[in-house]
Design a protein around this motif. Structure first.
Motif: not given
Length: 95
Positions: A83-87
């Motif tokens: 998880e990167t916060g963008r997907g």
């Protein structure tokens, strides 16, 4: 022989890239499928020591393995998602 050497080089480059990616994403949630038991980990990347990812495992398909720290060899990872916060977020499978 050149083909074997080239495959070895590809594996080294692959493992190195995964190690670097995991290092850059310490503290993030990760989903990992491995080639052997226990196969599935969902947790937080705590650290990376050489070619070992240290995980705080929240969920596994074996409940007795959850809530523990696991050391996963980078080479044994078949599939992963961080998880990167963008997907897309990794779902909470507890409930």
């Amino acid at each position: 022989m050149d083909e074997l050497r080239q495959m070895s080089t590809v594996n080294v480059v692959r493992d190195d890239a995964i190690e670097k990616h995991f290092r850059r994403n310490k503290g993030r949630k990760v989903f990992i499928l491995t080639e052997s038991f226990p196969f599935l980990f969902i947790g937080i990347i705590k650290d990376v020591m050489e070619d070992i990812a240290v995980l705080d495992v929240q969920t596994s398909h074996v409940p007795a393995l959850e809530g523990r720290e696991w050391f996963v060899h980078i080479h044994s990872i078949e599939v992963f998602y961080i998880e990167t916060g963008r997907g897309t977020k990794i779902p909470d499978l507890k409930d």
